[in-house]
Structures are given as structure tokens and as C-alpha cells.
Motif scaffolding. Structure first.
Motif, PDB file in Angstrom:
ATOM      1  N   VAL A   1      31.807  -7.321 -28.053  1.00  0.00           N
ATOM      2  CA  VAL A   1      32.592  -8.067 -29.029  1.00  0.00           C
ATOM      3  C   VAL A   1      32.823  -7.133 -30.203  1.00  0.00           C
ATOM      4  CG1 VAL A   1      32.696 -10.070 -30.540  1.00  0.00           C
ATOM      5  CG2 VAL A   1      31.589 -10.257 -28.296  1.00  0.00           C
ATOM      6  N   GLU A   2      34.077  -6.750 -30.414  1.00  0.00           N
ATOM      7  CA  GLU A   2      34.399  -5.717 -31.389  1.00  0.00           C
ATOM      8  C   GLU A   2      33.626  -4.448 -31.038  1.00  0.00           C
ATOM      9  OE1 GLU A   2      36.802  -6.059 -33.453  1.00  0.00           O
ATOM     10  OE2 GLU A   2      37.111  -8.204 -33.135  1.00  0.00           O
ATOM     11  N   ALA A   3      32.789  -3.956 -31.928  1.00  0.00           N
ATOM     12  CA  ALA A   3      32.031  -2.721 -31.660  1.00  0.00           C
ATOM     13  C   ALA A   3      30.598  -2.994 -31.231  1.00  0.00           C
ATOM     14  CB  ALA A   3      32.031  -1.831 -32.902  1.00  0.00           C
ATOM     15  N   VAL A   4      30.258  -4.261 -31.016  1.00  0.00           N
ATOM     16  CA  VAL A   4      28.885  -4.630 -30.672  1.00  0.00           C
ATOM     17  C   VAL A   4      28.800  -4.917 -29.173  1.00  0.00           C
ATOM     18  CG1 VAL A   4      27.019  -6.282 -31.059  1.00  0.00           C
ATOM     19  CG2 VAL A   4      28.456  -5.555 -32.980  1.00  0.00           C
ATOM     20  N   ASP A   5      27.909  -4.216 -28.491  1.00  0.00           N
ATOM     21  CA  ASP A   5      27.663  -4.456 -27.075  1.00  0.00           C
ATOM     22  C   ASP A   5      26.605  -5.545 -26.910  1.00  0.00           C
ATOM     23  OD1 ASP A   5      29.385  -2.347 -26.351  1.00  0.00           O
ATOM     24  OD2 ASP A   5      27.758  -0.889 -26.617  1.00  0.00           O
ATOM     25  N   TRP A   6      26.719  -6.324 -25.838  1.00  0.00           N
ATOM     26  CA  TRP A   6      25.722  -7.344 -25.554  1.00  0.00           C
ATOM     27  C   TRP A   6      25.366  -7.314 -24.062  1.00  0.00           C
ATOM     28  CZ3 TRP A   6      26.942 -10.951 -21.892  1.00  0.00           C
ATOM     29  CH2 TRP A   6      28.295 -11.160 -21.632  1.00  0.00           C
ATOM     30  N   ALA A   7      24.168  -7.776 -23.776  1.00  0.00           N
ATOM     31  CA  ALA A   7      23.711  -7.840 -22.384  1.00  0.00           C
ATOM     32  C   ALA A   7      22.824  -9.061 -22.230  1.00  0.00           C
ATOM     33  CB  ALA A   7      22.943  -6.575 -22.006  1.00  0.00           C
TER      34      ALA A   7
ATOM     35  N   GLN B   1      14.184 -14.055 -19.018  1.00  0.00           N
ATOM     36  CA  GLN B   1      15.504 -14.050 -19.644  1.00  0.00           C
ATOM     37  C   GLN B   1      15.470 -13.055 -20.800  1.00  0.00           C
ATOM     38  OE1 GLN B   1      18.165 -16.818 -18.870  1.00  0.00           O
ATOM     39  NE2 GLN B   1      19.223 -14.943 -19.419  1.00  0.00           N
ATOM     40  N   GLU B   2      16.490 -12.221 -20.878  1.00  0.00           N
ATOM     41  CA  GLU B   2      16.560 -11.241 -21.968  1.00  0.00           C
ATOM     42  C   GLU B   2      17.978 -11.188 -22.519  1.00  0.00           C
ATOM     43  OE1 GLU B   2      15.863  -6.446 -22.708  1.00  0.00           O
ATOM     44  OE2 GLU B   2      14.664  -7.517 -21.189  1.00  0.00           O
ATOM     45  N   LEU B   3      18.087 -11.164 -23.846  1.00  0.00           N
ATOM     46  CA  LEU B   3      19.375 -11.070 -24.529  1.00  0.00           C
ATOM     47  C   LEU B   3      19.300  -9.912 -25.509  1.00  0.00           C
ATOM     48  CD1 LEU B   3      22.206 -12.201 -25.217  1.00  0.00           C
ATOM     49  CD2 LEU B   3      21.081 -13.699 -26.883  1.00  0.00           C
ATOM     50  N   ARG B   4      20.272  -8.995 -25.429  1.00  0.00           N
ATOM     51  CA  ARG B   4      20.274  -7.816 -26.302  1.00  0.00           C
ATOM     52  C   ARG B   4      21.636  -7.630 -26.949  1.00  0.00           C
ATOM     53  NH1 ARG B   4      17.765  -4.704 -21.807  1.00  0.00           N
ATOM     54  NH2 ARG B   4      19.797  -3.694 -21.581  1.00  0.00           N
ATOM     55  N   PHE B   5      21.600  -7.178 -28.194  1.00  0.00           N
ATOM     56  CA  PHE B   5      22.799  -6.739 -28.902  1.00  0.00           C
ATOM     57  C   PHE B   5      22.549  -5.324 -29.398  1.00  0.00           C
ATOM     58  CE2 PHE B   5      22.767 -11.351 -29.364  1.00  0.00           C
ATOM     59  CZ  PHE B   5      24.060 -11.693 -28.987  1.00  0.00           C
ATOM     60  N   SER B   6      23.570  -4.457 -29.296  1.00  0.00           N
ATOM     61  CA  SER B   6      23.390  -3.075 -29.721  1.00  0.00           C
ATOM     62  C   SER B   6      24.717  -2.484 -30.162  1.00  0.00           C
ATOM     63  CB  SER B   6      22.792  -2.231 -28.585  1.00  0.00           C
ATOM     64  OG  SER B   6      23.675  -2.210 -27.475  1.00  0.00           O
ATOM     65  N   GLN B   7      24.608  -1.380 -30.885  1.00  0.00           N
ATOM     66  CA  GLN B   7      25.799  -0.674 -31.350  1.00  0.00           C
ATOM     67  C   GLN B   7      25.501   0.815 -31.378  1.00  0.00           C
ATOM     68  OE1 GLN B   7      27.203  -1.296 -35.447  1.00  0.00           O
ATOM     69  NE2 GLN B   7      29.280  -1.524 -34.638  1.00  0.00           N
ATOM     70  N   HIS B   8      26.465   1.602 -30.909  1.00  0.00           N
ATOM     71  CA  HIS B   8      26.355   3.052 -30.917  1.00  0.00           C
ATOM     72  C   HIS B   8      27.506   3.613 -31.753  1.00  0.00           C
ATOM     73  CE1 HIS B   8      23.375   3.099 -27.594  1.00  0.00           C
ATOM     74  NE2 HIS B   8      24.041   2.010 -27.209  1.00  0.00           N
ATOM     75  N   GLY B   9      27.188   4.592 -32.582  1.00  0.00           N
ATOM     76  CA  GLY B   9      28.215   5.174 -33.432  1.00  0.00           C
ATOM     77  C   GLY B   9      27.861   6.586 -33.833  1.00  0.00           C
ATOM     78  N   ASP B  10      28.692   7.154 -34.685  1.00  0.00           N
ATOM     79  CA  ASP B  10      28.492   8.534 -35.143  1.00  0.00           C
ATOM     80  C   ASP B  10      28.105   8.606 -36.602  1.00  0.00           C
ATOM     81  OD1 ASP B  10      29.254   9.485 -32.621  1.00  0.00           O
ATOM     82  OD2 ASP B  10      31.381   9.374 -33.159  1.00  0.00           O
ATOM     83  N   GLY B  11      27.926   7.474 -37.264  1.00  0.00           N
ATOM     84  CA  GLY B  11      27.613   7.479 -38.677  1.00  0.00           C
ATOM     85  C   GLY B  11      26.133   7.702 -38.945  1.00  0.00           C
ATOM     86  N   VAL B  12      25.735   7.356 -40.175  1.00  0.00           N
ATOM     87  CA  VAL B  12      24.336   7.502 -40.569  1.00  0.00           C
ATOM     88  C   VAL B  12      23.444   6.608 -39.718  1.00  0.00           C
ATOM     89  CG1 VAL B  12      22.688   7.228 -42.471  1.00  0.00           C
ATOM     90  CG2 VAL B  12      24.973   8.153 -42.918  1.00  0.00           C
ATOM     91  N   LEU B  13      23.875   5.370 -39.534  1.00  0.00           N
ATOM     92  CA  LEU B  13      23.176   4.457 -38.616  1.00  0.00           C
ATOM     93  C   LEU B  13      23.817   4.630 -37.238  1.00  0.00           C
ATOM     94  CD1 LEU B  13      22.841   1.283 -40.867  1.00  0.00           C
ATOM     95  CD2 LEU B  13      21.110   3.015 -40.384  1.00  0.00           C
ATOM     96  N   SER B  14      23.321   5.632 -36.488  1.00  0.00           N
ATOM     97  CA  SER B  14      23.986   5.999 -35.244  1.00  0.00           C
ATOM     98  C   SER B  14      23.750   5.006 -34.122  1.00  0.00           C
ATOM     99  CB  SER B  14      23.524   7.391 -34.799  1.00  0.00           C
ATOM    100  OG  SER B  14      22.110   7.405 -34.625  1.00  0.00           O
TER     101      SER B  14
END
Length: 249
Positions: free
Chosen positions: A94-100, A142-155
Motif C-alpha cells: 500500500v503506497e510504499a509500505v509492504d505487508w505480509a 498467524q503473523e502480520l507484518r508491515f515493512s518499508q525499504h528505502g534509501d534515506g536515513v531510515l533505510s
């Protein structure tokens, strides 16, 4: 080989299979996997070493102690185990946020019938001890994860929630041929809940700081009851439960 019945002992037949199915759409990626394992085992072919049991076996079949692949057991016995499970993984963004979202189920069945002391009934009825086990277990997670990968300070960052429940039922019986039969019935329940996260902070071009934390809470309950006291010595009915939790950084 049993010198009493001529049956082959410790034979084992194993069947195992697994399958995976995958589908990718514009909204979600689906991965479904399943596996199965089935073991069928004959008697373990116990051989007593030393003491009254070995003497009884030697009296029944002279020289048996020096024959490592021969046994005087006359109980056919079995140890059968069936395991199977399935795992469904859904992934999207969703937008730049990955979910699983991961859902899993496992089931196991265990059946055992053995003669514990390795002597035939004719050699010593007072030492003929039979054991039966019937155990089943099932587990949901049951497992639910949200994550984001980027190139900024908070990579990179990740947060998730995990839940698991397991239920075990077990009946175990013992029968000493001259003393009757005992049965022990038990149930065990486990529930686990965890919250976890991880954060990567970029410290310049060559260094990165990774911080992770997890909080887990477990609840366990066990209950065991004996149906008679021929071997155990006294009937019992016990139940206990405990819960604990803690955080790791």
C-alpha cells in the motif's frame, strides 16, 4: 528378527510429499504450500542387557546375548506417525509500505504399541510390560507484518504481530501382564502472542545502526489424570497453568 515368531523387526516405511502453488496479481501475491509425512514402523526389537531380564532371555533362547540382530520379543509392536501442514502467505503493498499475512496449520498423530522389556510372555509373565501411546496435536499460527525499504536515513523498518496456539491430547497405557493396566490421559494447551519490530538507521555511507525489539507472552496449561493405580501406585488428577512474558532488545 524375532526368534520366537520369525517376524522382521525395526522395518520402516516412509512416505513424504510436498506441493506449492503460487499466483501473482496486481494487488496481492499468493503462495500456498502443503506437506505430508507418514511413517510406519514395526517393533523396535528391544534386547535386555544384564540383570534378571537378560537372564530370562538367555534361559529362553541360549546364546541370544551374542546374536545382536536377534531378539526374543514376541510382541509385533508398531510406531506410526503422520504429520501434515499447510501455509498460506499473502503479500502486497500500500503506497510504499509492504505487508505480509501468513497463516499456518500443522497436525500430528502418533500411535505406538511396544513391549518395553524385551522378553517373551512365555519366558517371564511377571516381566511382560506393554505400552500403548495415542497422541494428537494441532497448531495454528498467524503473523502480520508491515515493512518499508528505502534509501534515506531510515533505510528500513518493520513491525509485526505473531499469534500461535497448540493443543495436545495424549493417552498412554501400561500393562504388566500379571498386574493389570494403567492409563494416563493428558491435555496440554499453549498460546503465544508476540509484538516485534526492527529499525535501520543509516550512519553515513559505511555505517548502519540496527535496533530490534520483541515482546512475547506465553500461556500454558497442562492436565493429567490416571484412570487406575495398578502400576502407578496411586491414582492422580493434576492440573496446572502458568503465564509469563518479557521483552528482548
Amino acid at each position: 528378527t524375532s526368534v520366537v515368531t520369525g517376524d522382521k523387526l525395526q522395518d520402516k516405511e516412509t512416505l513424504a510429499a510436498r506441493a506449492t502453488w503460487r499466483a501473482d496479481t496486481e494487488v496481492v501475491n499468493i503462495l500456498l504450500s502443503a506437506d505430508l509425512s507418514d511413517d510406519n514402523n514395526r517393533s523396535v526389537g528391544r534386547k535386555p542387557v544384564g540383570g534378571a531380564l537378560a537372564a530370562a532371555a538367555e534361559n529362553f533362547s541360549p546364546g541370544i546375548a551374542s546374536r545382536p540382530y536377534r531378539s526374543v520379543t514376541d510382541f509385533p509392536g508398531k510406531q506410526d506417525r503422520e504429520l501434515w501442514g499447510a501455509n498460506l502467505r499473502l503479500q502486497g503493498a500500500v503506497e510504499a509500505v509492504d505487508w505480509a499475512l501468513i497463516t499456518a496449520y500443522r497436525n500430528s498423530e502418533w500411535l505406538e504399541a511396544t513391549e518395553l522389556l524385551g522378553v517373551p510372555l512365555a519366558a517371564s509373565p511377571s516381566l511382560y510390560l506393554l505400552n500403548w501411546v495415542d497422541e494428537s496435536a494441532e497448531q495454528w499460527s498467524q503473523e502480520l507484518r508491515f515493512s518499508q525499504h528505502g534509501d534515506g536515513v531510515l533505510s528500513h523498518w518493520l513491525v509485526g504481530l505473531f499469534w500461535m496456539r497448540e493443543d495436545i491430547q495424549r493417552t498412554e497405557s501400561f500393562r504388566l501382564f500379571t498386574a493389570g493396566r494403567d492409563s494416563i490421559i493428558g491435555d496440554g494447551d499453549t498460546e503465544s502472542l508476540a509484538l516485534f519490530g526492527e529499525l535501520n538507521y543509516q550512519l553515513g555511507r559505511q555505517w548502519r545502526l540496527t535496533v530490534g525489539a520483541r515482546y512475547t507472552r506465553d500461556d500454558k496449561t497442562v492436565a493429567y489424570q490416571s484412570t487406575s493405580s495398578a502400576l502407578v501406585g496411586a491414582a492422580f488428577d493434576v492440573e496446572n497453568s502458568k503465564d509469563w512474558g518479557g521483552a528482548d532488545l
